[in-house]
Write a protein that holds these residues in place. Structure first.
Motif, PDB file in Angstrom:
ATOM      1  N   SER A 112      67.263  53.658  24.857  1.00 15.91           N
ATOM      2  CA  SER A 112      67.761  52.911  23.702  1.00 15.91           C
ATOM      3  C   SER A 112      68.543  51.681  24.145  1.00 15.91           C
ATOM      4  O   SER A 112      69.282  51.736  25.130  1.00 15.91           O
ATOM      5  CB  SER A 112      68.700  53.781  22.859  1.00 15.91           C
ATOM      6  N   VAL A 113      68.373  50.606  23.393  1.00 13.92           N
ATOM      7  CA  VAL A 113      69.180  49.404  23.585  1.00 13.92           C
ATOM      8  C   VAL A 113      70.106  49.326  22.385  1.00 13.92           C
ATOM      9  O   VAL A 113      69.648  49.407  21.243  1.00 13.92           O
ATOM     10  CB  VAL A 113      68.278  48.160  23.659  1.00 13.92           C
ATOM     11  N   VAL A 114      71.414  49.205  22.655  1.00 15.94           N
ATOM     12  CA  VAL A 114      72.401  49.274  21.584  1.00 15.94           C
ATOM     13  C   VAL A 114      73.229  47.993  21.539  1.00 15.94           C
ATOM     14  O   VAL A 114      73.625  47.476  22.588  1.00 15.94           O
ATOM     15  CB  VAL A 114      73.342  50.489  21.811  1.00 15.94           C
ATOM     16  N   GLY A 115      73.492  47.502  20.342  1.00 16.56           N
ATOM     17  CA  GLY A 115      74.369  46.327  20.213  1.00 16.56           C
ATOM     18  C   GLY A 115      74.511  45.941  18.767  1.00 16.56           C
ATOM     19  O   GLY A 115      73.687  46.304  17.929  1.00 16.56           O
ATOM     20  N   THR A 116      75.599  45.214  18.446  1.00 15.26           N
ATOM     21  CA  THR A 116      75.779  44.804  17.048  1.00 15.26           C
ATOM     22  C   THR A 116      74.948  43.568  16.732  1.00 15.26           C
ATOM     23  O   THR A 116      74.737  43.247  15.578  1.00 15.26           O
ATOM     24  CB  THR A 116      77.254  44.468  16.755  1.00 15.26           C
ATOM     25  N   GLY A 117      74.467  42.880  17.765  1.00 16.89           N
ATOM     26  CA  GLY A 117      73.726  41.640  17.532  1.00 16.89           C
ATOM     27  C   GLY A 117      72.230  41.841  17.373  1.00 16.89           C
ATOM     28  O   GLY A 117      71.440  40.904  17.496  1.00 16.89           O
ATOM     29  N   LEU A 118      71.815  43.074  17.070  1.00 20.09           N
ATOM     30  CA  LEU A 118      70.382  43.357  17.069  1.00 20.09           C
ATOM     31  C   LEU A 118      69.701  43.106  15.722  1.00 20.09           C
ATOM     32  O   LEU A 118      68.494  42.891  15.662  1.00 20.09           O
ATOM     33  CB  LEU A 118      70.129  44.812  17.483  1.00 20.09           C
ATOM     34  N   GLY A 119      70.468  43.169  14.638  1.00 19.70           N
ATOM     35  CA  GLY A 119      69.865  43.015  13.311  1.00 19.70           C
ATOM     36  C   GLY A 119      69.536  41.554  13.010  1.00 19.70           C
ATOM     37  O   GLY A 119      69.810  40.646  13.798  1.00 19.70           O
ATOM     38  N   GLY A 120      68.917  41.329  11.859  1.00 20.78           N
ATOM     39  CA  GLY A 120      68.722  39.961  11.397  1.00 20.78           C
ATOM     40  C   GLY A 120      67.476  39.275  11.932  1.00 20.78           C
ATOM     41  O   GLY A 120      66.960  38.354  11.335  1.00 20.78           O
ATOM     42  N   SER A 121      66.968  39.703  13.076  1.00 20.70           N
ATOM     43  CA  SER A 121      65.699  39.151  13.565  1.00 20.70           C
ATOM     44  C   SER A 121      65.029  40.244  14.391  1.00 20.70           C
ATOM     45  O   SER A 121      65.641  41.269  14.689  1.00 20.70           O
ATOM     46  CB  SER A 121      65.930  37.914  14.428  1.00 20.70           C
ATOM     47  N   HIS A 122      63.797  40.014  14.740  1.00 24.04           N
ATOM     48  CA  HIS A 122      63.120  41.020  15.555  1.00 24.04           C
ATOM     49  C   HIS A 122      63.173  40.680  17.029  1.00 24.04           C
ATOM     50  O   HIS A 122      62.431  41.231  17.823  1.00 24.04           O
ATOM     51  CB  HIS A 122      61.657  41.171  15.093  1.00 24.04           C
ATOM     52  N   ARG A 123      64.088  39.792  17.377  1.00 25.12           N
ATOM     53  CA  ARG A 123      64.088  39.279  18.731  1.00 25.12           C
ATOM     54  C   ARG A 123      64.263  40.392  19.775  1.00 25.12           C
ATOM     55  O   ARG A 123      63.486  40.483  20.720  1.00 25.12           O
ATOM     56  CB  ARG A 123      65.209  38.244  18.869  1.00 25.12           C
ATOM     57  N   VAL A 124      65.276  41.218  19.567  1.00 24.40           N
ATOM     58  CA  VAL A 124      65.528  42.266  20.563  1.00 24.40           C
ATOM     59  C   VAL A 124      64.381  43.275  20.568  1.00 24.40           C
ATOM     60  O   VAL A 124      63.939  43.731  21.629  1.00 24.40           O
ATOM     61  CB  VAL A 124      66.883  42.963  20.310  1.00 24.40           C
ATOM     62  N   LEU A 125      63.868  43.595  19.370  1.00 25.73           N
ATOM     63  CA  LEU A 125      62.736  44.513  19.301  1.00 25.73           C
ATOM     64  C   LEU A 125      61.557  43.960  20.113  1.00 25.73           C
ATOM     65  O   LEU A 125      60.926  44.687  20.883  1.00 25.73           O
ATOM     66  CB  LEU A 125      62.324  44.730  17.840  1.00 25.73           C
ATOM     67  N   ARG A 126      61.293  42.640  19.945  1.00 27.43           N
ATOM     68  CA  ARG A 126      60.205  42.010  20.708  1.00 27.43           C
ATOM     69  C   ARG A 126      60.497  42.069  22.201  1.00 27.43           C
ATOM     70  O   ARG A 126      59.630  42.378  23.007  1.00 27.43           O
ATOM     71  CB  ARG A 126      60.029  40.551  20.266  1.00 27.43           C
ATOM     72  N   GLU A 127      61.770  41.776  22.567  1.00 30.59           N
ATOM     73  CA  GLU A 127      62.144  41.816  23.980  1.00 30.59           C
ATOM     74  C   GLU A 127      61.923  43.212  24.563  1.00 30.59           C
ATOM     75  O   GLU A 127      61.424  43.364  25.680  1.00 30.59           O
ATOM     76  CB  GLU A 127      63.612  41.407  24.158  1.00 30.59           C
ATOM     77  N   VAL A 128      62.333  44.232  23.793  1.00 36.98           N
ATOM     78  CA  VAL A 128      62.156  45.610  24.268  1.00 36.98           C
ATOM     79  C   VAL A 128      60.662  45.925  24.421  1.00 36.98           C
ATOM     80  O   VAL A 128      60.232  46.478  25.436  1.00 36.98           O
ATOM     81  CB  VAL A 128      62.834  46.623  23.306  1.00 36.98           C
ATOM     82  N   ALA A 129      59.881  45.546  23.403  1.00 39.27           N
ATOM     83  CA  ALA A 129      58.445  45.833  23.449  1.00 39.27           C
ATOM     84  C   ALA A 129      57.799  45.127  24.645  1.00 39.27           C
ATOM     85  O   ALA A 129      56.999  45.722  25.380  1.00 39.27           O
ATOM     86  CB  ALA A 129      57.788  45.392  22.146  1.00 39.27           C
ATOM     87  N   ASN A 130      58.169  43.865  24.870  1.00 29.68           N
ATOM     88  CA  ASN A 130      57.628  43.137  26.015  1.00 29.68           C
ATOM     89  C   ASN A 130      58.024  43.790  27.334  1.00 29.68           C
ATOM     90  O   ASN A 130      57.201  43.965  28.233  1.00 29.68           O
ATOM     91  CB  ASN A 130      58.133  41.686  26.024  1.00 29.68           C
ATOM     92  N   ALA A 154      63.533  50.931  15.277  1.00 29.37           N
ATOM     93  CA  ALA A 154      64.522  49.853  15.377  1.00 29.37           C
ATOM     94  C   ALA A 154      65.445  49.908  14.174  1.00 29.37           C
ATOM     95  O   ALA A 154      64.996  50.058  13.042  1.00 29.37           O
ATOM     96  CB  ALA A 154      63.817  48.498  15.440  1.00 29.37           C
ATOM     97  N   THR A 155      66.746  49.831  14.411  1.00 28.88           N
ATOM     98  CA  THR A 155      67.740  49.767  13.337  1.00 28.88           C
ATOM     99  C   THR A 155      68.593  48.531  13.651  1.00 28.88           C
ATOM    100  O   THR A 155      68.456  47.946  14.721  1.00 28.88           O
ATOM    101  CB  THR A 155      68.637  51.022  13.332  1.00 28.88           C
ATOM    102  N   PRO A 156      69.488  48.136  12.746  1.00 32.81           N
ATOM    103  CA  PRO A 156      70.312  46.955  13.039  1.00 32.81           C
ATOM    104  C   PRO A 156      71.156  47.112  14.296  1.00 32.81           C
ATOM    105  O   PRO A 156      71.573  46.123  14.888  1.00 32.81           O
ATOM    106  CB  PRO A 156      71.210  46.835  11.795  1.00 32.81           C
ATOM    107  N   LEU A 157      71.419  48.349  14.714  1.00 32.77           N
ATOM    108  CA  LEU A 157      72.311  48.574  15.854  1.00 32.77           C
ATOM    109  C   LEU A 157      71.586  49.064  17.099  1.00 32.77           C
ATOM    110  O   LEU A 157      72.200  49.238  18.147  1.00 32.77           O
ATOM    111  CB  LEU A 157      73.377  49.613  15.481  1.00 32.77           C
ATOM    112  N   ARG A 158      70.272  49.341  16.994  1.00 32.19           N
ATOM    113  CA  ARG A 158      69.647  50.038  18.111  1.00 32.19           C
ATOM    114  C   ARG A 158      68.139  49.925  18.063  1.00 32.19           C
ATOM    115  O   ARG A 158      67.533  49.924  16.993  1.00 32.19           O
ATOM    116  CB  ARG A 158      70.053  51.520  18.045  1.00 32.19           C
TER     117      ARG A 158
END
Lengths: 388, 388
Positions: free
Chosen positions: A329-347, A361-365
């Motif tokens: 899991s990747v955790v952070g408060t800056g994860l919501g609002g865009s799919h950027r982190v989700l894309r980064e994780v998937a890549n 994917a949730t806003p925090l994780r």
């Protein structure tokens, strides 16, 4: 006079030598006038050893007796720490969870703290004694049965006592606070100066061992700041409290020994009832239109095979994935609002040639379930790519 | 419906395999309709191992914490036995001494049972459950502190419960009852069919390990017959009850690890007070015109060196003999009225070339204190000469 609740985990009191060193630290703190209440876990691997004895006599040990058995562990460590303190000339007294007034629900093996009535603790502190409290255990408010709070429950004991005593709360372990990943797995991991309750809850739920998730929830409810420090180290710490860390991504955590149950959404109520009968709680539930997903940790289920057998018998349409399954899991408060982190994780997962068995994917994780064997590589790979 | 209290000692529940076998025996007994309450000791050497941990952290472990520590032992064995029974489909529940209503004095490490209020035990028995009770422990009636009854205290728990439940009392151990001497030391030793309370008390006080002396006193007080049997053997037994054995001499017993304090009679009160401060009780006191003799067992004194040091400091006129000291005793109801047995013992000791360091004769017993190393030879020699 200031009051502090300190909690020392199993590895901090693993042997007589370490118990003596903890006594030395506690004595130093008490010497400056602070009123000290110490919560201890069972010594080292005691809990696992007791659990193994139980499994040798019973395929699915009854949870009430399991609680009776496991609570012997903290009874041993608390008595020894009290003796070690008195040996140094420091007045001390040990109390079980029940004697400390830790009142819980009657859910054996996973009881929740309902209320703390620390009369004996307060009285002993007022008499100038260091009070040692058995972590992880309590007594059910209605039935007066001995209960345990589930793995890591000593943290909850410490937070609940700190709230009841209006005290500071310090949790001591092998590491000096909360890191962006397990430093044994990721050499680049860095200590976080401060961390919001929600981030810590997500990290703990995702497998970070430093602080227990229920304990953090309790701290949040009561507005208690938790100071996470190293038992035998210096003053470095992570403060878990209101707000959030300074980082967009707080950390990467992983967990092995998981199980996923996937089934038609209509059977969800039966599945949850079945889990509850086995003392298991789904850590996550995800509903889609035609499929529901329950994720749980096998670690907290005593007698997982019995659960699996009953699931196959009663809910044949459910699919159980419980062999060599883990999650990163990747955790952070800056994860919501865009799919950027989700894309980064998937890549990153694609670069690491990992095909997740499920992903959420949730806003925090962002959590990906995958082969447990791949976890160390994935944790380090994600940390390097996303944090540095 | 008949009720029975069965007590299984530490060697009967020393490992998981033995716990399973005890469960099998208990299940068989419960199957015939008997209501069964089982008292267990700690597994094998658990108590000694915990004691050794205590001694590593503290020169003279505080007795309150020692009780907290040691009671973890029975908590482990009772939970495991309850699990093993439930695994066999036998409803069972375990209770601590406190939960069983074993109310004691507040003398930590050597508490005496004041009263038994077995409400929860009775309720569970009425529900058709086998009840497992932690031996050796209770809770102080006034202060609500966890207490222990001293070595062998599980026998006392069993007798006290049997009295409170109007039940039969069966004490199981490695041997099938009480023998005229320890069969491992004296191959000629024979099982006694029945034995009076007083003879058994004398034998137990003299070192026979089968039954605890306080337990026998309790049984005598309450008029409870004790059936002593082998855990994994047949129906052979010794019944300890009113009356006396058929033999003039019931048996020969011995004890190592003793201490003798000899001092001017006028200092006796100070000496007894000093012993009490260290939780030690003189097993015997003998007063002559110019010398008083106190005999005690080092085994029940936690931190004997501290006692010895204080004795040397506060009562310099006392002489302590505590190095390699043991005692051999001949016990029987036929000993009084003449000096015949005393002469026989003295002659036998002379033949065996043993010079006793002290000797005492009462109507029920002749005891000679001598080198502990000579005990096996003396026990066998006395048995062959006096019993056969």
């Amino acid at each position: 006079m200031p009051t502090v609740v300190q909690k020392y985990g199993g590895s901090s009191v693993a042997d007589v030598e370490k118990i003596r060193k903890v006594a030395e630290r506690v004595a130093a703190r008490a010497a400056d006038g602070t009123r000290v209440c110490v919560v201890v876990s069972a010594m080292g691997d005691t809990t696992d050893e007791l659990l193994s004895l139980a499994k040798q006599v019973s395929g699915a040990p009854p949870r009430r007796e399991l609680d009776m058995l496991l609570t012997a562990g903290e009874r041993i460590s608390m008595a020894l720490l009290s003796m070690a303190l008195q040996e140094r000339g420091v007045p001390a007294i040990s109390f079980t969870g029940s004697q400390s007034g830790i009142l819980t629900t009657a859910d054996h093996a996973s009881a929740r703290v309902l209320e703390v009535r620390p009369f004996r603790v307060e009285q002993a502190l007022a008499q100038g004694k260091v009070v040692i409290v058995a972590g992880f255990q309590g007594v059910s408010r209605e039935t007066k049965e001995v209960t345990t709070l589930g793995r890591g429950g000593s943290d909850t004991t410490a937070v609940a006592l700190a709230a009841a005593l209006s005290a500071d709360c310090e949790i001591y372990s092998d590491v000096a606070g909360v890191y962006s990943a397990d430093p044994r797995v990721v050499p680049e991991a860095r200590r976080l100066e401060r961390l919001g309750y929600e981030e810590m809850q997500e990290l703990a739920a995702a497998g970070a061992k430093v602080l227990n998730a229920q304990a953090v929830e309790f701290a949040k409810e009561k507005g208690i700041a938790i100071h996470a420090r190293s038992t035998f180290g210096g003053p470095e710490e992570t403060v878990v409290g209101p707000g959030a860390s300074a980082e967009r991504i707080a950390g990467v955590a992983s967990q092995a020994d998981l199980a996923l149950v996937s089934l038609p959404p209509a059977r969800m109520p039966q599945a949850l009832a079945l889990l509850e009968r086995h003392g298991a709680v789904a850590a996550e539930v995800h509903l889609q239109r035609d499929r529901a997903l329950l994720a749980l940790s096998k670690e907290n289920v005593h007698g997982f095979q019995a659960l699996a057998d009953e699931l196959a018998r009663e809910l044949p349409e459910a699919r159980l994935d419980a062999e060599g399954l883990g999650a990163v899991s990747v955790v952070g408060t800056g994860l919501g609002g865009s799919h950027r982190v989700l894309r980064e994780v998937a890549n990153a997962l694609a670069e690491l040639k990992a095909a997740p068995r499920a992903l959420v994917a949730t806003p925090l994780r962002v959590t990906a379930w995958c082969d447990a064997a791949a976890l160390p590589v994935l944790v380090r790979g994600l940390h390097v790519r996303l944090i540095g």
